[in-house]
Design an enzyme around this catalytic site. Structure first.
Site, PDB file in Angstrom:
ATOM      1  N   TYR A 133      17.030 -15.982   1.052  1.00 49.36           N
ATOM      2  CA  TYR A 133      16.153 -15.518   2.124  1.00 49.36           C
ATOM      3  C   TYR A 133      15.792 -14.048   1.942  1.00 49.36           C
ATOM      4  CZ  TYR A 133      16.450 -19.676   5.111  1.00 49.36           C
ATOM      5  OH  TYR A 133      16.341 -20.941   5.633  1.00 49.36           O
ATOM      6  N   GLU A 134      16.744 -13.269   1.501  1.00 44.38           N
ATOM      7  CA  GLU A 134      16.495 -11.837   1.292  1.00 44.38           C
ATOM      8  C   GLU A 134      15.370 -11.618   0.290  1.00 44.38           C
ATOM      9  OE1 GLU A 134      19.075  -7.832   0.109  1.00 44.38           O
ATOM     10  OE2 GLU A 134      20.065  -9.763   0.430  1.00 44.38           O
ATOM     11  N   LYS A 194      15.681 -16.669  22.007  1.00 42.96           N
ATOM     12  CA  LYS A 194      15.574 -16.893  23.448  1.00 42.96           C
ATOM     13  C   LYS A 194      16.851 -16.480  24.164  1.00 42.96           C
ATOM     14  CE  LYS A 194      12.264 -20.677  22.945  1.00 42.96           C
ATOM     15  NZ  LYS A 194      11.953 -22.106  23.215  1.00 42.96           N
ATOM     16  N   GLU A 230      29.085 -23.723   5.359  1.00 39.80           N
ATOM     17  CA  GLU A 230      27.713 -24.190   5.589  1.00 39.80           C
ATOM     18  C   GLU A 230      27.773 -25.573   6.219  1.00 39.80           C
ATOM     19  OE1 GLU A 230      24.168 -24.760   6.297  1.00 39.80           O
ATOM     20  OE2 GLU A 230      24.502 -22.858   5.240  1.00 39.80           O
ATOM     21  N   THR A 246      20.465 -12.612  -1.164  1.00 42.19           N
ATOM     22  CA  THR A 246      20.420 -14.025  -0.824  1.00 42.19           C
ATOM     23  C   THR A 246      19.029 -14.571  -1.125  1.00 42.19           C
ATOM     24  OG1 THR A 246      19.583 -13.895   1.444  1.00 42.19           O
ATOM     25  CG2 THR A 246      21.926 -13.430   1.123  1.00 42.19           C
ATOM     26  N   ASP A 278      20.702 -17.339  11.982  1.00 42.01           N
ATOM     27  CA  ASP A 278      19.669 -17.727  12.953  1.00 42.01           C
ATOM     28  C   ASP A 278      19.671 -16.717  14.093  1.00 42.01           C
ATOM     29  OD1 ASP A 278      18.087 -18.980  14.934  1.00 42.01           O
ATOM     30  OD2 ASP A 278      18.675 -20.974  14.229  1.00 42.01           O
ATOM     31  N   ASP A 286      16.560  -9.741   8.261  1.00 43.94           N
ATOM     32  CA  ASP A 286      15.220  -9.151   8.310  1.00 43.94           C
ATOM     33  C   ASP A 286      14.717  -9.150   9.752  1.00 43.94           C
ATOM     34  OD1 ASP A 286      14.839 -11.990   8.454  1.00 43.94           O
ATOM     35  OD2 ASP A 286      12.714 -11.651   8.055  1.00 43.94           O
ATOM     36  N   GLU A 328      31.861 -16.083   3.914  1.00 38.66           N
ATOM     37  CA  GLU A 328      30.449 -16.027   4.277  1.00 38.66           C
ATOM     38  C   GLU A 328      30.160 -17.173   5.240  1.00 38.66           C
ATOM     39  OE1 GLU A 328      25.924 -15.902   2.415  1.00 38.66           O
ATOM     40  OE2 GLU A 328      27.524 -16.873   1.284  1.00 38.66           O
TER      41      GLU A 328
END
Length: 211
Positions: A193-194, A122, A69, A191, A118, A154, A44
Site C-alpha cells: 500500500y505504501e 465514521k 492477517e 508495504t 483501516d 497515508d 505486524e
C-alpha cells in the site's frame, strides 16, 4: 477492497502449517520456543500480502517476526513469499487480532507494527480503529517495557487521531514524521500500500510511540 475468493486457500494453508500456525493461542507465552531461539519478537497486525514482514525478516535476521492477517485470500500471498524465500524467522497467523492477549503473554513482544490499517473514518466505528484505547490496553500488556508501536499510514485523519489517542493514554511519542519519504530513510521497508499510495503522490506518515 473486496478480495478475490481463492478456493484453494484452505488446503494450501494446511499444507504450509509450519509457516501459518493453526491454533496459535496454544503458543501463548512460549513463542520463543516456536522459533527455537531467544531473539526478540516483533508483530505486524494486518500483514497484507507480506511485502513488509518478509522485507523486515530479511533485513533483520536477528529478530523474529509474526504477521497477523484475518483474510485467507490475502495471507496466502504472504505464505508464498515466506516459503519461497526460506525465511526461518517468520510465522503467520490467520487470525482476528481484536483479542491479541489471547495470542501473546504479558511482556512477550518487543515491537508492534500497524501499517496502513483501516481508518474506520465514521465516528460510530471509532472502537474498531487499531489505535483506540481498548487496543492500546492490550498492546501495553503484551509489549515489553521498552517496546514500541510503529504506525504508518497515508490517512491524515487516522494519523492525527492516533497521535491524540497515544497522548491521551499517556504514551511517549518518540517520532512524529509528517512526510516519511522526504527523509529518505534507508531502513524503511515499504508495504504494498505504501508503494501504491506514494506513487499517486500521497504523503506517508509515521509515528513511533511507547508506554
Amino acid at each position: 477492497m473486496r478480495q478475490r475468493y481463492k478456493p484453494w486457500a484452505d488446503d494450501y494453508l494446511k499444507e504450509k502449517n509450519h509457516i501459518v500456525l493453526e491454533n496459535p493461542s496454544i503458543h501463548k507465552g512460549e513463542w520463543k520456543k516456536v522459533f527455537g531461539n531467544e531473539n526478540p519478537i516483533h508483530v505486524e497486525i494486518g500483514s497484507g500480502k507480506g511485502q513488509f514482514i518478509t522485507g523486515m525478516a530479511k533485513q533483520y535476521p536477528e529478530i523474529n517476526f509474526i504477521g497477523i492477517e484475518v483474510a485467507k485470500s490475502i495471507i496466502v500471498s504472504t505464505v508464498q513469499k515466506v516459503d519461497e524465500s526460506g525465511l526461518a524467522n517468520v510465522r503467520l497467523l490467520n487470525e482476528d487480532a481484536s483479542d491479541i492477549r489471547a495470542l501473546f503473554a504479558e511482556n512477550e513482544i518487543a515491537q508492534i507494527y500497524l501499517n496502513f490499517s483501516d481508518p474506520w473514518p465514521k465516528n460510530r466505528h471509532e472502537k474498531r480503529r487499531l489505535t483506540y484505547k481498548s487496543f492500546l490496553e492490550q498492546y501495553q500488556d503484551i509489549l515489553q517495557d521498552v517496546g514500541q508501536i510503529v504506525l504508518k499510514t497515508d490517512n491524515r485523519g487516522l494519523f492525527e487521531y492516533s497521535l491524540v489517542s497515544f497522548s491521551d493514554y499517556g504514551m511517549n511519542l518518540l517520532e512524529v514524521n509528517l512526510d516519511l519519504h522526504a527523509i529518505e530513510d534507508e531502513t524503511n521497508v515499504k508495504t504494498e500500500y505504501e508503494e501504491k499510495f506514494a506513487s499517486k503522490g500521497h504523503v506517508i506518515y509515521r509515528c513511533k510511540a511507547k508506554f
